[in-house]
Design an enzyme around this catalytic site. Structure first.
Site, PDB file in Angstrom:
ATOM      1  N   ASP A 224       0.817  -1.214   0.000  1.00 20.17           N
ATOM      2  CA  ASP A 224       0.000   0.000   0.000  1.00 20.17           C
ATOM      3  C   ASP A 224       0.852   1.267   0.000  1.00 20.17           C
ATOM      4  O   ASP A 224       0.380   2.330   0.386  1.00 20.17           O
ATOM      5  CB  ASP A 224      -0.958   0.009   1.192  1.00 20.17           C
ATOM      6  CG  ASP A 224      -0.245  -0.169   2.527  1.00 20.17           C
ATOM      7  OD1 ASP A 224       1.000  -0.211   2.552  1.00 20.17           O
ATOM      8  OD2 ASP A 224      -0.940  -0.263   3.554  1.00 20.17           O
TER       9      ASP A 224
ATOM     10  N   LYS B  73       4.283   7.506  18.084  1.00 16.05           N
ATOM     11  CA  LYS B  73       3.737   8.831  17.805  1.00 16.05           C
ATOM     12  C   LYS B  73       3.804   9.692  19.060  1.00 16.05           C
ATOM     13  O   LYS B  73       3.486   9.240  20.163  1.00 16.05           O
ATOM     14  CB  LYS B  73       2.280   8.720  17.347  1.00 16.05           C
ATOM     15  CG  LYS B  73       2.087   7.977  16.040  1.00 16.05           C
ATOM     16  CD  LYS B  73       0.619   7.849  15.704  1.00 16.05           C
ATOM     17  CE  LYS B  73       0.399   7.036  14.447  1.00 16.05           C
ATOM     18  NZ  LYS B  73      -1.031   6.871  14.136  1.00 16.05           N
TER      19      LYS B  73
ATOM     20  N   ASP C 128       1.267   6.760   1.340  1.00 11.87           N
ATOM     21  CA  ASP C 128       0.547   5.592   1.840  1.00 11.87           C
ATOM     22  C   ASP C 128      -0.864   5.684   1.285  1.00 11.87           C
ATOM     23  O   ASP C 128      -1.631   6.586   1.653  1.00 11.87           O
ATOM     24  CB  ASP C 128       0.546   5.603   3.369  1.00 11.87           C
ATOM     25  CG  ASP C 128      -0.272   4.476   3.989  1.00 11.87           C
ATOM     26  OD1 ASP C 128      -1.034   3.815   3.268  1.00 11.87           O
ATOM     27  OD2 ASP C 128      -0.172   4.265   5.207  1.00 11.87           O
TER      28      ASP C 128
END
Length: 356
Positions: A109, A160, A218
């Protein structure tokens, strides 16, 4: 050089498009998304690819057979999802590479224009166990960040955070030494990002970062999927698998576009699809057999196979599943998704007041 191509995901972020078709096989700039990856892999020197499949595994071999775009293909399927690291290890027995040979790992992807050959050269020069493609993004807080030292060695994999220490992120293309793949536990669920790479670093192995901030996307969300197709049609990223020259639009065999229609912005009009006079289609993907009636507007959207857009309807950032139908006068916006076969009657949905 051999490669493993990870294509086992269910593509839930792209539903309803992925209900019947795995995400990597969705038509993108006139060809299955994987066709573009196979063509780029061949150009980078890859001669053989092992597909690591799971969801609708049988569809991949049906689409590509034992060779395509100059690359020999073989297929390995997971009985249960094993994560990124587990999928790589599950596919490894199908490799023929020697223990010190480089093996390229691709994600099904990711659309990337980076220099794969340069990544492999860095890997071999450094004698690395693994080398990651890292790209720079404006907002790294949305991703895990990957810092490197002055020699380019990866020092950590950080989750993150609102205050990332670097704008470098994992771009999803790896080069492994063949023997390093064998250190991944067999038959277990393993995350290559959370377990394999940190484990290699902690054991003293060399893990390098190849930093290149070229085109990278992406395509796992509807917005990004449309953007990827649009960018290839417009020539922002080249693909020898695209069945036509770059331009404002790509018309596939049997597509019919009225001379009074406006079709531009990197739009694909699929096989047997039709756009009537007075319609405007911008930056969108019309799949095979789709129909856009007179006066309709379709922008940044996907119209599934055999789906229909009625006269004067407006679609802006919308996904129509296969065979869906939008009656005249509807106004659909802001990420709305219509499931396959659903029919909206005329003027059933609006996002703004009627003119009166």
């Amino acid at each position: 050089m051999e490669a493993i191509l990870l294509v086992g995901g269910r593509g839930t972020r792209l539903r309803p498009l992925t209900i019947s078709t795995p995400k990597p096989l969705l038509p993108t700039a006139g060809a299955p998304f994987l066709a573009h990856q196979l063509a780029r892999a061949h150009a980078a020197g890859v001669t053989r690819i092992v597909f690591a499949t799971s969801y609708r595994a049988e569809m991949f071999e049906a689409a590509f057979g034992t060779s395509a775009h100059g690359v020999e293909l073989t297929y390995v399927s997971e009985r249960e999802p094993l994560g990124t690291g587990g999928a790589i290890r599950n596919a490894a027995p199908a490799l023929t590479s020697g223990p010190d040979d480089p093996v390229l790992i691709l994600n099904g992807d990711i659309l990337s224009g980076h220099d794969v050959r340069a990544q492999v050269e860095l890997h071999e020069k450094a004698g690395a166990a693994a080398t990651l493609h890292l790209t720079k993004v404006e907002d790294p807080s949305r991703f895990g960040s990957v810092p490197t030292d002055g020699q380019g060695r990866v020092t950590a994999f950080l989750e993150k955070t609102n205050n990332p220490v670097t704008d470098q992120i994992n771009a999803g293309c790896y080069v492994f030494r063949r023997s390093a793949i064998d250190t991944i536990p067999e038959g277990e669920v393993v995350s290559v990002e959370r377990e394999t790479f940190p484990g290699l670093i902690s054991s003293g192995q060399v893990v390098m970062g190849y930093v290149e901030a070229g085109y990278w996307l992406d395509v796992g969300t509807p917005e990004a999927f449309v953007q990827g197709s649009r960018d290839m049609v417009l020539g922002r990223i080249a693909s020898s698998a695209m069945p036509g020259e770059p331009g404002q639009r790509l018309l596939l065999d049997g597509a019919v576009v009225s001379p009074r229609a406006v079709v531009r912005g990197g739009t694909v009009v699929g096989r047997g699809a039709e756009v009537e006079g007075g319609a405007t289609v911008e930056g969108s993907v019309l799949q095979d057999g789709a129909f856009v009636a007179e006066g309709a507007t379709v922008r940044d959207s996907v119209v599934g196979r055999g789906a229909r857009v009625g006269a004067g309807a407006v679609l802006d950032g919308v996904i129509l599943g296969d065979g869906a139908s939008v009656g005249p006068g509807n106004e659909l916006r802001n990420g709305l998704r219509l499931w396959p076969g659903i029919a909206l009657p005329p003027t059933a949905v609006r996002f703004s007041a009627d003119d009166s």
